[in-house]
Design a protein around this motif. Structure first.
Motif, PDB file in Angstrom:
ATOM      1  N   GLY A  20      10.970  -4.993  -2.891  1.00 16.71           N
ATOM      2  CA  GLY A  20      10.178  -5.073  -4.118  1.00 16.71           C
ATOM      3  C   GLY A  20      10.273  -3.742  -4.821  1.00 16.71           C
ATOM      4  O   GLY A  20      11.177  -3.490  -5.606  1.00 16.71           O
ATOM      5  N   CYS A  21       9.366  -2.845  -4.492  1.00 19.10           N
ATOM      6  CA  CYS A  21       9.282  -1.554  -5.188  1.00 19.10           C
ATOM      7  C   CYS A  21      10.297  -0.532  -4.697  1.00 19.10           C
ATOM      8  O   CYS A  21      10.709   0.354  -5.437  1.00 19.10           O
ATOM      9  N   GLY A  22      10.654  -0.618  -3.434  1.00 19.15           N
ATOM     10  CA  GLY A  22      11.572   0.377  -2.870  1.00 19.15           C
ATOM     11  C   GLY A  22      10.928   1.730  -2.640  1.00 19.15           C
ATOM     12  O   GLY A  22      11.621   2.700  -2.340  1.00 19.15           O
ATOM     13  N   GLU A  23       9.619   1.811  -2.787  1.00 20.70           N
ATOM     14  CA  GLU A  23       8.974   3.123  -2.572  1.00 20.70           C
ATOM     15  C   GLU A  23       7.666   3.056  -1.771  1.00 20.70           C
ATOM     16  O   GLU A  23       6.794   3.884  -1.941  1.00 20.70           O
ATOM     17  N   GLY A  24       7.556   2.047  -0.922  1.00 22.88           N
ATOM     18  CA  GLY A  24       6.420   2.036   0.001  1.00 22.88           C
ATOM     19  C   GLY A  24       5.111   1.525  -0.566  1.00 22.88           C
ATOM     20  O   GLY A  24       4.060   1.717   0.042  1.00 22.88           O
ATOM     21  N   GLU A  25       5.155   0.859  -1.728  1.00 15.56           N
ATOM     22  CA  GLU A  25       3.901   0.445  -2.369  1.00 15.56           C
ATOM     23  C   GLU A  25       3.581  -1.042  -2.221  1.00 15.56           C
ATOM     24  O   GLU A  25       2.426  -1.432  -2.304  1.00 15.56           O
ATOM     25  N   CYS A  26       4.607  -1.897  -2.032  1.00 15.33           N
ATOM     26  CA  CYS A  26       4.344  -3.335  -2.180  1.00 15.33           C
ATOM     27  C   CYS A  26       4.328  -4.131  -0.866  1.00 15.33           C
ATOM     28  O   CYS A  26       3.801  -5.235  -0.820  1.00 15.33           O
ATOM     29  N   GLY A  27       4.942  -3.619   0.169  1.00 12.64           N
ATOM     30  CA  GLY A  27       4.932  -4.308   1.460  1.00 12.64           C
ATOM     31  C   GLY A  27       5.923  -5.458   1.588  1.00 12.64           C
ATOM     32  O   GLY A  27       5.994  -6.093   2.646  1.00 12.64           O
ATOM     33  N   SER A  28       6.726  -5.725   0.553  1.00 11.86           N
ATOM     34  CA  SER A  28       7.695  -6.837   0.641  1.00 11.86           C
ATOM     35  C   SER A  28       8.700  -6.640   1.767  1.00 11.86           C
ATOM     36  O   SER A  28       9.247  -7.605   2.290  1.00 11.86           O
ATOM     37  N   CYS A  29       8.949  -5.396   2.093  1.00  9.66           N
ATOM     38  CA  CYS A  29       9.994  -5.075   3.075  1.00  9.66           C
ATOM     39  C   CYS A  29       9.422  -4.887   4.475  1.00  9.66           C
ATOM     40  O   CYS A  29      10.133  -4.386   5.353  1.00  9.66           O
TER      41      CYS A  29
HETATM   42  S1  FES Z   1      10.049  -2.514  -1.017  1.00 13.52           S
HETATM   43 FE1  FES Z   1       7.961  -2.154  -1.606  1.00 13.52          FE
HETATM   44  S2  FES Z   1       7.129  -1.214   0.196  1.00 13.52           S
HETATM   45 FE2  FES Z   1       9.240  -1.411   0.639  1.00 13.52          FE
END
Ligand code: FES
Ligand code: FES
Length: 146
Positions: A20-29
């Motif tokens: 999702g965000c690629g920066e630790g904010e959304c939890g998709s990963c």
């Molecule tokens: S892609 Fe959003 S927390 Fe990892």
């Protein structure tokens, strides 16, 4: 220094884990690493050397969906699917620590995971339904064992 997320998706073709965000904010990963929930977009793969990683692909067993997966399907907890794998892994983590969570526990357990589609109520209800489903399943197993 590759991200664990990229190794999972690109090298191992385990594309269930989403970015999702690629920066630790959304939890998709979110994945589980040695029994802890981690954001795989923040984990350099060298930190995962020797670790036990569980992704959404590992939830179903013997071709049968995990109770959480069934409940997300039945209760409308999943729509576009971007957040769903991360939600499932966060809920798995929660239930591993607390098999009978209250609604407040579920809200807290999934607080690091964002959904842009369903709103959160159906997702929370899915987790409650999964707990009920799992209880029924255990009761059936216990009855079968008697
Ligand atoms: S892609 Fe959003 S927390 Fe990892
Ligand atoms: S189902 Fe689309 S972001 Fe959650």
């Amino acid at each position: 220094m590759k991200r664990l997320l990229d190794v999972l998706r690109e090298d191992l073709r385990l594309t269930g884990t989403k970015e999702g965000c690629g920066e630790g904010e959304c939890g998709s990963c979110s994945v589980r690493m040695n029994g802890e929930l981690v954001n795989s977009c923040l984990v350099p793969v060298l930190q995962a050397e020797g670790a036990r990683i569980k992704t959404v692909e590992g939830l179903a067993t013997k071709g049968e969906l995990h109770p959480l997966q069934k409940a997300f399907l039945n209760c409308g907890g999943a729509q576009c699917g971007i957040c769903t794998p991360g939600m499932l892994m966060a809920a798995t983590q929660l239930l591993a620590i607390n098999p009978h969570p209250s609604m407040a526990d579920i809200r807290e357990g999934l607080a690091g995971n964002l959904c842009r589609c369903t709103g959160f109520i159906r997702i929370f209800e899915s987790v409650i339904a999964a707990v009920a489903l799992d209880k029924g399943h255990s009761a059936e197993q216990a009855a079968g064992a008697r």
